[in-house]
Design an enzyme around this catalytic site. Sequence first.
Site, PDB file in Angstrom:
ATOM      1  N   SER A 117       0.818  -1.217   0.000  1.00 54.19           N
ATOM      2  CA  SER A 117       0.000   0.000   0.000  1.00 54.19           C
ATOM      3  C   SER A 117       0.847   1.260   0.000  1.00 54.19           C
ATOM      4  O   SER A 117       1.955   1.283   0.542  1.00 54.19           O
ATOM      5  CB  SER A 117      -0.898   0.002   1.245  1.00 54.19           C
ATOM      6  OG  SER A 117      -1.536   1.242   1.432  1.00 54.19           O
ATOM      7  N   TYR A 141      -1.698   0.544  10.317  1.00 61.82           N
ATOM      8  CA  TYR A 141      -1.956  -0.155   9.058  1.00 61.82           C
ATOM      9  C   TYR A 141      -0.749  -0.034   8.129  1.00 61.82           C
ATOM     10  O   TYR A 141      -0.323  -1.014   7.512  1.00 61.82           O
ATOM     11  CB  TYR A 141      -3.202   0.415   8.388  1.00 61.82           C
ATOM     12  CG  TYR A 141      -3.387  -0.040   6.962  1.00 61.82           C
ATOM     13  CD1 TYR A 141      -3.769  -1.343   6.678  1.00 61.82           C
ATOM     14  CD2 TYR A 141      -3.158   0.835   5.898  1.00 61.82           C
ATOM     15  CE1 TYR A 141      -3.921  -1.773   5.365  1.00 61.82           C
ATOM     16  CE2 TYR A 141      -3.312   0.418   4.587  1.00 61.82           C
ATOM     17  CZ  TYR A 141      -3.696  -0.887   4.326  1.00 61.82           C
ATOM     18  OH  TYR A 141      -3.830  -1.300   3.020  1.00 61.82           O
TER      19      TYR A 141
END
Length: 316
Positions: A117, A141
């Site tokens: 990501s 995250y």
Amino acid sequence: MKVLVIGGAGFIGSNVVDRLIDEKYDVTVIDNLSTGKIENVNSKASFYLCDIRDVERLNVVFEVEKPEIVIHHAAQIDVQKSLRNPAEDAVINIVGTINVLECCKNWEAKKIVYASSAAVYGDPEYLPVDEEHKVDPISFYGISKHTPEHYIKVYSQLYGMKYTILRYANVYGIRQEPKGEGGVVSIFLDKFLKKEQPTIFGNGEQTRDFIYVEDIVKANLNALKNGDNEIINVSTNQAVTVNELYKSMKEIFESSMSVNYSEERKGDILHSYLDNKKAKDKLEFSNEYEIKEGLRKTIEYYREIYKGMGEVAMSE
């Protein structure tokens, strides 16, 4: 070629599976259906209900199927959830990926394609963000998506397994659920279809690099045979503000809906878009869908879904 797609009932994974099936690959899907849906799974793929935290079950699937390539999309993807429960986020994204890598080693998979990501970069020091940009995540995250990259590289060095790590920009498109950091398109879409006022966190001038899911699918398939042992951004190399996104969707819906502005959320990055030169060079990839074209395809898809539910709001 036998390909195992982990998280293949989810948003991106199921779209990847469909394309693999179209291209005549032998496809197996693993998913625990916590966010994925069984109806997303292509009927021509073998399916196993399995959680990547379940080492014993995971090894059984690998032993039976013996995949040559593993595409790993199973993850906890919600930034806000990672802040509320960092331990669970880490167990799923980090320990779960280690479990996958152990199975790849044990059953001699030749390559893993890992969905990472843009969140790993944190607040950009310059734009567009290329793969040489420092990694400095500002959310748990982001940490839990970056840490597996190190494990993947070391497993490759120790056991000779190839890898391609794909760092995604903000993905949108069909089958995306209206939640999660990357889900602002589907959140807005859900609100428009239900004639409910959308909310923008902050002033709406924060920027993102929105990439349509079919372009992500293309990158995954190109990674089967290209981009060995590389970390590669998958993006449009274009910045779009959340206000611009909302305006584009409003125009497509021909809506007069106003928007509600709320305070910024912790862990959100203000400005980000990713350089995609390396993807063009190493993956032979370039995105095909401009933002309005991707939005139109997504909106058309969900209008049909909501019609069936009796909830569709056509032009106001």
